[in-house]
Design a protein around this motif. Structure first.
Motif, PDB file in Angstrom:
ATOM      1  N   LYS A 184     -15.608 -33.199 -72.901  1.00 45.30           N
ATOM      2  CA  LYS A 184     -15.316 -34.579 -72.500  1.00 45.30           C
ATOM      3  C   LYS A 184     -15.279 -34.696 -70.975  1.00 45.30           C
ATOM      4  O   LYS A 184     -15.781 -35.665 -70.402  1.00 45.30           O
ATOM      5  CB  LYS A 184     -13.983 -35.011 -73.104  1.00 45.30           C
ATOM      6  N   ASP A 185     -14.701 -33.694 -70.308  1.00 50.58           N
ATOM      7  CA  ASP A 185     -14.652 -33.698 -68.846  1.00 50.58           C
ATOM      8  C   ASP A 185     -16.061 -33.683 -68.250  1.00 50.58           C
ATOM      9  O   ASP A 185     -16.369 -34.392 -67.307  1.00 50.58           O
ATOM     10  CB  ASP A 185     -13.867 -32.493 -68.325  1.00 50.58           C
ATOM     11  N   TYR A 186     -16.924 -32.840 -68.827  1.00 52.66           N
ATOM     12  CA  TYR A 186     -18.291 -32.737 -68.322  1.00 52.66           C
ATOM     13  C   TYR A 186     -19.120 -33.984 -68.642  1.00 52.66           C
ATOM     14  O   TYR A 186     -20.030 -34.324 -67.907  1.00 52.66           O
ATOM     15  CB  TYR A 186     -18.984 -31.483 -68.859  1.00 52.66           C
ATOM     16  N   ALA A 187     -18.794 -34.647 -69.743  1.00 44.26           N
ATOM     17  CA  ALA A 187     -19.502 -35.875 -70.102  1.00 44.26           C
ATOM     18  C   ALA A 187     -19.243 -36.980 -69.079  1.00 44.26           C
ATOM     19  O   ALA A 187     -20.002 -37.944 -69.003  1.00 44.26           O
ATOM     20  CB  ALA A 187     -19.094 -36.324 -71.500  1.00 44.26           C
ATOM     21  N   SER A 188     -18.210 -36.830 -68.273  1.00 38.53           N
ATOM     22  CA  SER A 188     -17.927 -37.837 -67.243  1.00 38.53           C
ATOM     23  C   SER A 188     -18.997 -37.864 -66.150  1.00 38.53           C
ATOM     24  O   SER A 188     -19.015 -38.774 -65.325  1.00 38.53           O
ATOM     25  CB  SER A 188     -16.550 -37.600 -66.621  1.00 38.53           C
ATOM     26  N   PHE A 189     -19.900 -36.878 -66.150  1.00 35.55           N
ATOM     27  CA  PHE A 189     -21.031 -36.901 -65.215  1.00 35.55           C
ATOM     28  C   PHE A 189     -21.992 -38.043 -65.532  1.00 35.55           C
ATOM     29  O   PHE A 189     -22.772 -38.453 -64.686  1.00 35.55           O
ATOM     30  CB  PHE A 189     -21.817 -35.589 -65.260  1.00 35.55           C
ATOM     31  N   ILE A 190     -21.966 -38.523 -66.759  1.00 38.37           N
ATOM     32  CA  ILE A 190     -22.869 -39.597 -67.167  1.00 38.37           C
ATOM     33  C   ILE A 190     -22.227 -40.933 -66.805  1.00 38.37           C
ATOM     34  O   ILE A 190     -21.171 -41.272 -67.326  1.00 38.37           O
ATOM     35  CB  ILE A 190     -23.150 -39.540 -68.682  1.00 38.37           C
ATOM     36  N   PRO A 191     -22.840 -41.697 -65.896  1.00 38.48           N
ATOM     37  CA  PRO A 191     -22.258 -42.983 -65.478  1.00 38.48           C
ATOM     38  C   PRO A 191     -22.186 -43.984 -66.629  1.00 38.48           C
ATOM     39  O   PRO A 191     -23.007 -43.940 -67.556  1.00 38.48           O
ATOM     40  CB  PRO A 191     -23.228 -43.487 -64.406  1.00 38.48           C
ATOM     41  N   PRO A 192     -21.205 -44.901 -66.596  1.00 36.26           N
ATOM     42  CA  PRO A 192     -21.056 -45.909 -67.656  1.00 36.26           C
ATOM     43  C   PRO A 192     -22.270 -46.820 -67.803  1.00 36.26           C
ATOM     44  O   PRO A 192     -22.510 -47.347 -68.886  1.00 36.26           O
ATOM     45  CB  PRO A 192     -19.839 -46.722 -67.215  1.00 36.26           C
ATOM     46  N   SER A 193     -23.047 -47.004 -66.742  1.00 40.91           N
ATOM     47  CA  SER A 193     -24.208 -47.898 -66.801  1.00 40.91           C
ATOM     48  C   SER A 193     -25.409 -47.265 -67.510  1.00 40.91           C
ATOM     49  O   SER A 193     -26.422 -47.925 -67.724  1.00 40.91           O
ATOM     50  CB  SER A 193     -24.612 -48.331 -65.395  1.00 40.91           C
ATOM     51  N   THR A 194     -25.299 -45.990 -67.909  1.00 38.89           N
ATOM     52  CA  THR A 194     -26.381 -45.310 -68.601  1.00 38.89           C
ATOM     53  C   THR A 194     -26.488 -45.827 -70.034  1.00 38.89           C
ATOM     54  O   THR A 194     -25.478 -45.970 -70.710  1.00 38.89           O
ATOM     55  CB  THR A 194     -26.116 -43.787 -68.636  1.00 38.89           C
ATOM     56  N   PRO A 195     -27.716 -46.144 -70.513  1.00 38.72           N
ATOM     57  CA  PRO A 195     -27.872 -46.615 -71.895  1.00 38.72           C
ATOM     58  C   PRO A 195     -27.472 -45.547 -72.915  1.00 38.72           C
ATOM     59  O   PRO A 195     -27.353 -44.373 -72.577  1.00 38.72           O
ATOM     60  CB  PRO A 195     -29.352 -46.942 -72.007  1.00 38.72           C
ATOM     61  N   LYS A 196     -27.299 -45.960 -74.181  1.00 36.52           N
ATOM     62  CA  LYS A 196     -26.901 -45.038 -75.247  1.00 36.52           C
ATOM     63  C   LYS A 196     -27.895 -43.886 -75.368  1.00 36.52           C
ATOM     64  O   LYS A 196     -27.515 -42.734 -75.370  1.00 36.52           O
ATOM     65  CB  LYS A 196     -26.812 -45.788 -76.576  1.00 36.52           C
TER      66      LYS A 196
END
Length: 105
Positions: free
Chosen positions: A31-43
């Protein structure tokens, strides 16, 4: 030494110094590493879409590392390769993390 190369690779820190440390982050879980993906990234996203999202959020200099981020997240099982759109691979958050990011994905 890097004398055998015509051009030095960009990872060799010649003539550079650390000016400041902006903050400290500890990464322990997927979950910590998934924070590298910005919220504006599509599904479902391609490298290009991730690159653009990182560029918008953190600047073009940070976006240079987007291929490394994808490789790291794939190896850790944070994202999965889904399908190809033309020659581009599409990625998606791994199934076991989708519940954590339910508001985003």
């Amino acid at each position: 030494e890097n004398r055998s190369r015509r051009h030095l690779k960009n990872w060799i820190p010649l003539g550079k110094s650390l000016d400041s440390i902006e903050g400290k982050r500890v990464f322990k879980t997927k979950k910590d590493y998934a924070s590298f993906i910005p919220p504006s990234t599509p599904k479902r996203f391609t490298h290009k879409e991730l690159h653009e999202a990182i560029s918008e959020e953190h600047g073009k200099k940070s976006a240079e590392w987007s291929r490394l981020v994808i490789w790291l997240l794939l190896k850790m099982g944070v994202i999965e390769e889904k399908e190809k759109r033309g020659r581009e691979k599409q990625y998606e958050i791994a199934e076991d993390l989708r519940g954590v990011f339910n508001s985003r994905f």
